[in-house]
Design a protein around this motif. Structure first.
Motif, PDB file in Angstrom:
ATOM      1  N   ILE A 152       0.826  -1.205   0.000  1.00 39.87           N
ATOM      2  CA  ILE A 152       0.000   0.000   0.000  1.00 39.87           C
ATOM      3  C   ILE A 152       0.865   1.261   0.000  1.00 39.87           C
ATOM      4  N   LYS A 153       2.075   1.160   0.558  1.00 40.22           N
ATOM      5  CA  LYS A 153       2.966   2.322   0.625  1.00 40.22           C
ATOM      6  C   LYS A 153       3.323   2.834  -0.763  1.00 40.22           C
ATOM      7  N   TYR A 154       3.346   1.934  -1.723  1.00 38.61           N
ATOM      8  CA  TYR A 154       3.739   2.307  -3.085  1.00 38.61           C
ATOM      9  C   TYR A 154       2.527   2.704  -3.931  1.00 38.61           C
ATOM     10  N   ILE A 155       1.471   1.927  -3.818  1.00 36.09           N
ATOM     11  CA  ILE A 155       0.352   2.175  -4.717  1.00 36.09           C
ATOM     12  C   ILE A 155      -0.518   3.334  -4.258  1.00 36.09           C
ATOM     13  N   CYS A 156      -0.476   3.684  -2.967  1.00 35.56           N
ATOM     14  CA  CYS A 156      -1.332   4.792  -2.520  1.00 35.56           C
ATOM     15  C   CYS A 156      -0.796   6.140  -2.978  1.00 35.56           C
ATOM     16  N   ASN A 157       0.401   6.169  -3.566  1.00 36.80           N
ATOM     17  CA  ASN A 157       0.924   7.411  -4.120  1.00 36.80           C
ATOM     18  C   ASN A 157       0.381   7.715  -5.514  1.00 36.80           C
ATOM     19  N   SER A 158      -0.344   6.778  -6.093  1.00 38.99           N
ATOM     20  CA  SER A 158      -0.871   6.997  -7.444  1.00 38.99           C
ATOM     21  C   SER A 158      -1.944   8.074  -7.438  1.00 38.99           C
ATOM     22  N   SER A 159      -1.812   9.027  -8.334  1.00 38.58           N
ATOM     23  CA  SER A 159      -2.822  10.085  -8.454  1.00 38.58           C
ATOM     24  C   SER A 159      -4.044   9.622  -9.232  1.00 38.58           C
ATOM     25  N   LYS A 160      -3.960   8.435  -9.845  1.00 38.74           N
ATOM     26  CA  LYS A 160      -5.065   7.923 -10.664  1.00 38.74           C
ATOM     27  C   LYS A 160      -6.068   7.121  -9.842  1.00 38.74           C
ATOM     28  N   ILE A 161      -5.682   6.735  -8.614  1.00 41.83           N
ATOM     29  CA  ILE A 161      -6.502   5.842  -7.806  1.00 41.83           C
ATOM     30  C   ILE A 161      -7.111   6.619  -6.642  1.00 41.83           C
ATOM     31  N   ASP A 162      -8.418   6.467  -6.468  1.00 40.81           N
ATOM     32  CA  ASP A 162      -9.137   7.211  -5.433  1.00 40.81           C
ATOM     33  C   ASP A 162      -9.418   6.370  -4.193  1.00 40.81           C
ATOM     34  N   GLY A 163      -9.057   5.102  -4.230  1.00 41.62           N
ATOM     35  CA  GLY A 163      -9.294   4.266  -3.065  1.00 41.62           C
ATOM     36  C   GLY A 163      -8.921   2.824  -3.345  1.00 41.62           C
ATOM     37  N   PHE A 164      -9.155   1.967  -2.336  1.00 43.17           N
ATOM     38  CA  PHE A 164      -8.684   0.590  -2.406  1.00 43.17           C
ATOM     39  C   PHE A 164      -9.761  -0.358  -1.889  1.00 43.17           C
ATOM     40  N   LEU A 165      -9.930  -1.460  -2.605  1.00 48.42           N
ATOM     41  CA  LEU A 165     -10.834  -2.524  -2.197  1.00 48.42           C
ATOM     42  C   LEU A 165      -9.990  -3.621  -1.563  1.00 48.42           C
ATOM     43  N   ILE A 166     -10.131  -3.800  -0.262  1.00 51.08           N
ATOM     44  CA  ILE A 166      -9.295  -4.723   0.496  1.00 51.08           C
ATOM     45  C   ILE A 166     -10.096  -5.986   0.793  1.00 51.08           C
ATOM     46  N   GLY A 167      -9.525  -7.140   0.480  1.00 50.24           N
ATOM     47  CA  GLY A 167     -10.208  -8.412   0.711  1.00 50.24           C
ATOM     48  C   GLY A 167      -9.701  -9.083   1.966  1.00 50.24           C
ATOM     49  N   ARG A 168      -8.810 -10.088   1.803  1.00 48.17           N
ATOM     50  CA  ARG A 168      -8.346 -10.889   2.941  1.00 48.17           C
ATOM     51  C   ARG A 168      -7.739 -10.041   4.052  1.00 48.17           C
ATOM     52  N   LYS A 169      -6.984  -8.998   3.702  1.00 45.75           N
ATOM     53  CA  LYS A 169      -6.311  -8.199   4.722  1.00 45.75           C
ATOM     54  C   LYS A 169      -7.282  -7.330   5.519  1.00 45.75           C
ATOM     55  N   SER A 170      -8.530  -7.233   5.053  1.00 46.63           N
ATOM     56  CA  SER A 170      -9.521  -6.500   5.842  1.00 46.63           C
ATOM     57  C   SER A 170      -9.946  -7.289   7.073  1.00 46.63           C
ATOM     58  N   LEU A 171      -9.593  -8.584   7.120  1.00 47.27           N
ATOM     59  CA  LEU A 171      -9.917  -9.426   8.270  1.00 47.27           C
ATOM     60  C   LEU A 171      -8.826  -9.386   9.330  1.00 47.27           C
ATOM     61  N   ASP A 172      -7.686  -8.817   8.986  1.00 50.78           N
ATOM     62  CA  ASP A 172      -6.536  -8.720   9.881  1.00 50.78           C
ATOM     63  C   ASP A 172      -6.477  -7.282  10.409  1.00 50.78           C
ATOM     64  N   ILE A 173      -6.870  -7.087  11.651  1.00 52.80           N
ATOM     65  CA  ILE A 173      -7.001  -5.737  12.199  1.00 52.80           C
ATOM     66  C   ILE A 173      -5.687  -4.967  12.144  1.00 52.80           C
ATOM     67  N   GLU A 174      -4.582  -5.633  12.447  1.00 54.85           N
ATOM     68  CA  GLU A 174      -3.282  -4.955  12.421  1.00 54.85           C
ATOM     69  C   GLU A 174      -2.924  -4.517  11.001  1.00 54.85           C
ATOM     70  N   SER A 175      -3.114  -5.415  10.042  1.00 54.21           N
ATOM     71  CA  SER A 175      -2.820  -5.070   8.644  1.00 54.21           C
ATOM     72  C   SER A 175      -3.717  -3.938   8.156  1.00 54.21           C
ATOM     73  N   LEU A 176      -5.012  -4.026   8.466  1.00 53.15           N
ATOM     74  CA  LEU A 176      -5.943  -2.992   8.010  1.00 53.15           C
ATOM     75  C   LEU A 176      -5.627  -1.647   8.644  1.00 53.15           C
ATOM     76  N   THR A 177      -5.259  -1.660   9.913  1.00 53.41           N
ATOM     77  CA  THR A 177      -4.876  -0.410  10.582  1.00 53.41           C
ATOM     78  C   THR A 177      -3.685   0.227   9.875  1.00 53.41           C
ATOM     79  N   ASN A 178      -2.699  -0.578   9.524  1.00 52.54           N
ATOM     80  CA  ASN A 178      -1.526  -0.054   8.813  1.00 52.54           C
ATOM     81  C   ASN A 178      -1.902   0.474   7.434  1.00 52.54           C
ATOM     82  N   ILE A 179      -2.796  -0.215   6.760  1.00 53.11           N
ATOM     83  CA  ILE A 179      -3.260   0.263   5.455  1.00 53.11           C
ATOM     84  C   ILE A 179      -3.921   1.628   5.600  1.00 53.11           C
ATOM     85  N   CYS A 180      -4.814   1.760   6.568  1.00 48.59           N
ATOM     86  CA  CYS A 180      -5.523   3.034   6.769  1.00 48.59           C
ATOM     87  C   CYS A 180      -4.554   4.148   7.149  1.00 48.59           C
TER      88      CYS A 180
END
Length: 303
Positions: free
Chosen positions: A267-295
């Motif tokens: 996410i550190k690399y792809i969230c810098n894209s100016s073309k993307i307005d958000g992210f659809l998270i699947g498996r990692k949305s079930l991992d609270i620590e991972s999701l917190t880091n993503i947010c």
């Protein structure tokens, strides 16, 4: 008319639990959201909307737990939380003798704001229910009942190597889904409780998910993602507008979402894209620590 620029006024993190969940996960999510809100820098230049898509049995439980936190959306104008569903029926009725089906009206009634449509996994499980006609029924019923559709599009690994192949695939899919506005709009207006104001403005999110990345731990090349997302926004601007000129309403694509093996590291690399307005998270949305880091990574990008 559709905005040519298609520039989102917020960022989105969409959490698709798929066929997973528990009361415990609902509780953990609410604690995570409370921590995000309390730690957030109020000076960020763009808000973040977290959209949570639990399986149907947990929607009401999660919504009630979220309500118990207090009105976080009034207290914090940077982070907001909305609840949605992973699917709706393609039956063209709000109620009726359709065992096992769930309508958009019911989902709106329990507080849903969003609905996921045409996800790759859903198409694999039940291709018939995700035909173009049934997708259009779902779109129509979503708009009729004030839900915002998250419409998924994508392509296969065979089409991945050529930008032209990808462009052709996404063009055809977008054009097919949004082609028949006579059906989407006029059929809805046959209902007595629907009037022109209902369709004065309709909104949607478009989610680009290359199917071969879903569940694979393989993120598509970021340079290619940028190119494809730029192409998709051009396709939406040019083609949907040509289909709606005769109707007196505005259609607004709220943003372009990317999904496919997003995790707390890439996410550190792809969230810098100016073309993307958000992210659809699947498996990692079930991992609270991972999701917190993503947010947190998305929020830091918004500084």
């Amino acid at each position: 008319m559709i905005d040519k620029k298609i520039t989102a006024n917020k960022k989105y993190v969409i959490c698709n639990w798929k066929m997973n969940g528990s009361v415990l996960l609902c509780e953990e999510y609410c604690r995570m959201i409370e921590n995000l809100v309390s730690c957030n820098d109020k000076n960020r230049i763009m808000p973040l909307e977290i959209i949570v898509l639990p399986p149907n049995p947990y929607i009401n439980i999660f919504s009630r737990l979220l309500d118990n936190l207090g009105d976080i959306n009034m207290q914090n104008d940077i982070i907001s939380v909305r609840v949605g569903a992973q699917s709706i029926s393609s039956v063209d009725f709000d109620f009726g003798s359709y065992t096992g089906e769930v309508s958009s009206k019911m989902l709106h009634d329990i507080g849903c704001s969003y609905i996921l449509i045409n996800h790759y996994e859903s198409k694999k499980i039940n291709p018939t229910c995700n035909s173009i006609k049934n997708i259009q029924i779902k779109l129509k019923n979503s708009w009729k009942n004030c839900l915002i559709p998250i419409v998924c599009i994508g392509h296969t690994i065979e089409e991945h190597d050529s930008i032209n192949s990808v462009q052709e695939k996404v063009f055809n899919e977008i054009n097919e889904i949004f082609s028949n506005f006579d059906f989407l709009i006029n059929e809805s207006r046959k209902n007595d409780h629907i009037n022109d104001k209902t369709f004065s403005k309709i909104e949607f999110l478009l989610a680009y998910e290359p199917s071969f990345t879903i569940g694979s731990d393989k993120l598509q090349e970021i340079d290619k993602v940028d190119v494809i997302c730029s192409i998709i926004k051009d396709i939406v601007s040019n083609n949907i507008e040509s289909n709606i000129q005769k109707y007196k309403f505005n259609i607004n694509m709220l943003g372009l979402i990317y999904g496919g093996s997003i995790d707390q590291f890439n996410i550190k690399y792809i969230c810098n894209s100016s073309k993307i307005d958000g992210f659809l998270i699947g498996r990692k949305s079930l991992d609270i620590e991972s999701l917190t880091n993503i947010c947190y990574n998305v929020l830091n990008r918004l500084s």
